[in-house]
Motif scaffolding. Structure first.
Motif, mmCIF file in Angstrom:
data_model
loop_
_atom_site.group_PDB
_atom_site.id
_atom_site.type_symbol
_atom_site.label_atom_id
_atom_site.label_comp_id
_atom_site.label_asym_id
_atom_site.label_seq_id
_atom_site.Cartn_x
_atom_site.Cartn_y
_atom_site.Cartn_z
ATOM 1 N N GLN A 177 -39.524 56.477 -49.131
ATOM 2 C CA GLN A 177 -38.073 56.530 -49.254
ATOM 3 C C GLN A 177 -37.459 57.753 -48.624
ATOM 4 O OE1 GLN A 177 -37.351 55.939 -53.488
ATOM 5 N NE2 GLN A 177 -37.519 53.745 -53.121
ATOM 6 N N TYR A 211 -25.777 50.523 -56.478
ATOM 7 C CA TYR A 211 -26.946 49.923 -55.843
ATOM 8 C C TYR A 211 -27.525 48.810 -56.713
ATOM 9 C CZ TYR A 211 -26.506 54.330 -53.361
ATOM 10 O OH TYR A 211 -26.012 55.377 -52.643
ATOM 11 N N ASN A 219 -31.187 56.468 -49.232
ATOM 12 C CA ASN A 219 -30.332 56.915 -50.323
ATOM 13 C C ASN A 219 -30.716 56.296 -51.651
ATOM 14 O OD1 ASN A 219 -28.482 58.677 -49.247
ATOM 15 N ND2 ASN A 219 -27.384 57.003 -48.245
ATOM 16 N N ARG A 220 -31.745 55.488 -51.610
ATOM 17 C CA ARG A 220 -32.087 54.722 -52.790
ATOM 18 C C ARG A 220 -32.485 55.572 -53.969
ATOM 19 N NH1 ARG A 220 -36.007 50.071 -50.529
ATOM 20 N NH2 ARG A 220 -34.409 48.563 -49.910
ATOM 21 N N MET A 221 -32.417 54.942 -55.142
ATOM 22 C CA MET A 221 -32.933 55.559 -56.365
ATOM 23 C C MET A 221 -34.410 55.886 -56.147
ATOM 24 S SD MET A 221 -32.410 56.359 -59.555
ATOM 25 C CE MET A 221 -30.825 55.624 -59.957
ATOM 26 N N PRO A 222 -34.841 57.118 -56.412
ATOM 27 C CA PRO A 222 -36.255 57.450 -56.199
ATOM 28 C C PRO A 222 -37.168 56.627 -57.112
ATOM 29 C CG PRO A 222 -35.118 59.247 -57.338
ATOM 30 C CD PRO A 222 -34.066 58.260 -56.910
ATOM 31 N N TRP A 279 -29.513 60.132 -64.198
ATOM 32 C CA TRP A 279 -29.765 61.292 -63.337
ATOM 33 C C TRP A 279 -29.688 62.593 -64.124
ATOM 34 C CZ3 TRP A 279 -31.411 61.263 -58.363
ATOM 35 C CH2 TRP A 279 -31.291 60.060 -57.645
ATOM 36 N N LEU A 294 -38.547 61.382 -62.491
ATOM 37 C CA LEU A 294 -37.601 60.427 -61.905
ATOM 38 C C LEU A 294 -36.555 60.078 -62.957
ATOM 39 C CD1 LEU A 294 -40.109 57.820 -60.370
ATOM 40 C CD2 LEU A 294 -38.946 59.652 -59.146
ATOM 41 N N ASN A 298 -28.855 49.478 -59.692
ATOM 42 C CA ASN A 298 -29.781 50.067 -60.659
ATOM 43 C C ASN A 298 -29.135 50.049 -62.028
ATOM 44 O OD1 ASN A 298 -31.819 51.093 -58.716
ATOM 45 N ND2 ASN A 298 -30.103 52.367 -58.034
#
Lengths: 555, 555
Positions: free
Chosen positions: A405, B363, A409-412, B440, B450, B365
């Motif tokens: 990745q 996104y 920009n994706r969620m990790p 986050w 994460l 998520n």
């Protein structure tokens, strides 16, 4: 309101009828749950009904062979259109029942030696394939839309109440029996012996309806044994690249190895090459794996902390018994394996799957399907796919995820390492890299909804050949990915069509790594690195505890 | 050569020592495997060692509460630094052991009501979180790198040999016990009663070391019960969209529902709305699901052919016993549940997961993490992720795969439907759609590798709100995806910032579908569609067999 009341226990009622018919048919040949072996066909005639879903225990290793043979002796005018559910089609009898018109439908995972005949029967219309599964998927369906009505299983011993002892090859038995017994189905077990007290209970008697002592012990296939004498120096080189370029690079602590000489070579250079790199205690500590004999030297050297297994391996019984800190064993000292739980562990608790394949295309899709053979998948799709439900982290998983990745920009998210290891040419100089997988043509031949892909390119993180390692995680476009694959495809047509400049650029960026890029001296890649060079060496390494099956012994 | 011989059975030796200490400490208070309940603290003091990995059975429903309380009574100067392994942290005692310095490390799946206190303890340094898992992942690690040394479990009854009967709440017990017993660990079971003969054997005595009769029956949480009286008309509308726009659209035959009123509404309009669309026998036939009371009307109407469960649900016992054609039950008539196998079934054998969430980002998520609470994941990550090892096909799976790949050259592949259902505003007018997930900030607060994402946007196929359905499978760019999400986000700030033209274009292309696009008349979306409007209706629908827990009864 006038409508007839719905009956909600038809399965229980039907079960009672079946048990009643068995009692009538067998009379004194049935003592409690124990059936005399000469009457097995009568039992099956009494118990089975047309169209039944029948789970026949054909595992990767252990086979309910006596019951498989008995099924072929049924009268197809009395019992027909059985829907067979099987992990593995290994024995000719598994297909004879279709040839004879006793069974007509099949859901399975792996066919191995029967793959060619299976394809012929499928084309002839005598056998209708429901689907081909990975093991855990097939077990899952046993509890959803493919619950067995009758299961035919194998165990080492039973007591007179019907408690089963499977010994080291517990394998699929608990999952099969649970799905059947708790949905009012019928469970019939063949055992090698009937005893007063079983050494330990692997399946409680409550879950078993009939037990029959087979005239000969059930067949067990030593599927995971590889003779170190057959490991080539190319395989040693590839094993060195695997250890230095992947295991060490990602700090892979928990893993599964596929079957074959490629991964056996890795196992055999852990105590030599990996040890010399100072990797003991840092890599390959926890395994979801059958007790591969090739793992003995690494165990003895203290590399391996734990091994949980799908099934056992012939000849490893005494060695396992003497190494209970490493293996899962029961109070009787023999291994407890469990395919369902080990597949769950392999999917969710392992950082890496590494295995061999037959064909890889330009997208990284790999397949063991070849024309005229329907060989199935076994456990590879489950092990060799990213576990997207995984949430715990490890160094290896986080690093793979970061590499995938880096530009996004994706969620990790972490990612499982899925490594396909293959020499650029396989037997008979067949290229392992192809523009189009045979799976496409096979899908058309056999009328499958999708080509039978073993591991999808989307899930593969590395391809390892004698030419080097292609790290697909770092590829940012489909073109880069294609050139990374071409760049390790050697002198195959696919390899020869590489774009040299792009490939050199990929190498500069560390996406392709050659042995020299990894600091590996090819001259060191000799069989001298193997901690055991022969079967005898493995026996010696085990302190005489490992007893290889006859076919692997020349002494 | 000269080096001291390595000892390979330290675990077995240590087990023998522990059993010996228990015998010495308890004397006549230990009869075979039966321990008198007043001596439980002595047993634990004798058996536990500092730093032990201890699996305490805290399930989604069933709680080993007596043993949890006993743990809190240990002397921290004698026993400390336990590493607790737990599916679910549900009881205050589960955290008291950390507060008191008896335990210091935790690996778990779900914390529910303890989420706030867990976060505080983690920040204070008294509790070190290893990782947060999905259930099957945690079970997998029990066989790889988190094997329990001691397990404290709960069952309904035991016989004097130690055979356990779990009754309908078998849940995690077999997986926990297998991992412990077959690696020379110690298994201690609390039971509600000790009997001469258990109604059926769920766990063989061979796998159990100590049994203690708890003074009060173990606690069971009715986690899946929802009172139909609390279902809103918005939820009815959303349920109608789910059925017409997703279940019917994809012919979803096998599925799992999450917990909550949103999915309860779907269950309750199957016999009314779905029936009126002629969908009986075509959708929602096979379920991996706990016995939700809200499912009773659909079962009675013949919608539901089979249900396999992770655990049971309080009050459903007699109903299940009377519907054995639908549920998995033992010969004693009560349900056999199994969380590990049902999670495998949910992952691999179900076409769809649909559940609610708290927050969704641009996104896709989604997360239930909120600041100051470490709530964990439970089963959602496993159910709500694409099963990339799946190989059998179904209409739903193939169609989802085709939609995802319509413009791509990739190898065709099916895909699981993962639907997130959410009203645009949740309690206290908090918007469900946000630019940035609270996850986050929580990750930073709690020092996680994460952000704790429940379901990744990559895996979500549809987002369903009262405004409509966004089909993410059909989105071809990140921008389309973002606008599709904004386009169903209503009057939230995220929704208000939609690009109207793009959203209308997405609607023209069927990527966003409003109720009217689906031919749903909003005026029909009333509570009259619910096949049961109250708890009493559910009881009536069950023919008086369902007995709701007191807190759900006002009669």
């Amino acid at each position: 309101m006038g409508a007839p009341e719905k009956i909600w226990n038809t399965q229980q009622g039907n079960r009672t009828e079946r048990l009643g018919r068995a009692g009538t048919a067998l009379g004194p040949a049935l003592a409690g749950k124990i059936v005399s072996s000469e009457r097995i066909v009568d039992l099956l005639h009494a118990v089975l009904e047309n169209g039944d879903r029948v789970c026949l225990e054909g595992n990767n290793q252990k086979q309910a062979d006596f019951l498989a043979k008995a099924l072929t002796r049924l009268d197809p005018s009395r019992v027909h259109d059985l829907h067979m559910l099987q992990s593995v089609l290994a024995l000719p009898e598994h297909l004879d029942v279709f040839d004879k018109g006793i069974a007509s439908r099949l859901d399975f995972s792996f066919s191995g030696p029967q793959a060619g005949r299976l394809a012929k029967l499928a084309m002839s219309g005598k056998l209708n394939i429901g689907a081909i599964h990975t093991y855990l998927e097939l077990f899952g369906r046993y509890f959803v839309d493919l619950t067995p009505r009758v299961s035919l299983i194998a165990a080492e011993a039973a007591d007179r109440q019907g408690n089963l002892y499977t010994g080291p090859n517990t394998e699929d038995t608990p999952a099969i029996v649970e799905a059947t017994a708790f949905k009012s189905g019928i469970v019939i077990a063949q055992v090698n012996r009937i005893v007063d007290t079983v050494p330990r209970v692997d399946v409680p008697a409550d879950w078993v309806d009939f037990v029959v002592q087979a005239p000969t012990p059930n067949y067990i296939e030593p599927l995971f044994t590889r003779d170190p004498a057959q490991i080539s120096e190319i395989q040693v080189l590839m094993a060195m690249m695997a250890i230095k370029g992947i295991y060490a690079e990602y700090s892979v602590e928990s893993l599964n190895h596929g079957i074959g000489f490629d991964t056996a070579a890795i196992e055999l250079i852990l105590p030599t090459y990996a040890e010399s790199l100072g990797l003991k205690g840092k890599i390959a500590r926890h395994w979801a794996l059958n007790p591969h004999p090739a793992l003995i030297p690494a165990i003895e050297a203290g590399f391996v902390e734990s091994v949980h297994s799908f099934g056992s391996e012939l000849g490893m019984e005494d060695y396992i018994r003497a190494r209970p800190d490493v293996f899962f064993v029961g109070p009787d000292g023999s291994m407890r394996s469990n395919r369902a739980l080990c597949q769950a562990a392999g999917h969710y608790a392992c950082d890496m799957f590494i295995g061999s394949t037959l064909q890889i295309d330009l997208y990284g899709n790999s397949s063991t399907a070849t024309l005229g053979r329907i060989s199935g998948f076994g456990g590879a799709p489950n092990m060799g796919s990213d576990a997207r439900g995984r949430r715990h982290s490890s160094a290896a998983w986080l690093k793979a995820g970061r590499q995938a990745q880096a530009d996004s920009n994706r969620m990790p998210r972490g990612q499982k390492l899925v490594v396909q290891m293959v020499e650029t040419f396989r037997e008979h100089m067949q290229p392992a890299f192809v523009e189009t997988l045979d799976a496409w043509q096979l899908a058309e031949q056999a009328n499958m909804a999708l080509p039978p892909v073993m591991i999808y390119g989307d899930d593969v993180t590395h391809i390892l050949t004698e030419e080097g390692i292609a790290n697909l995680l770092l590829c940012r476009t489909a073109e880069e990915r294609e050139q990374a694959i071409r760049g390790v495809a050697g002198y195959t047509p696919v390899g020869l069509q590489r774009d040299r400049r792009t490939v050199e650029n990929l190498r500069d960026r560390g996406i392709i790594r050659r042995p020299e890029d990894l600091g590996i001296d090819k001259r060191q890649a000799t069989r001298d690195l193997l901690a055991a060079k022969t079967m005898k060496d493995l026996v010696r390494a085990s302190g005489g505890l490992y007893e290889p099956p006859k076919r692997f012994r020349n002494w």
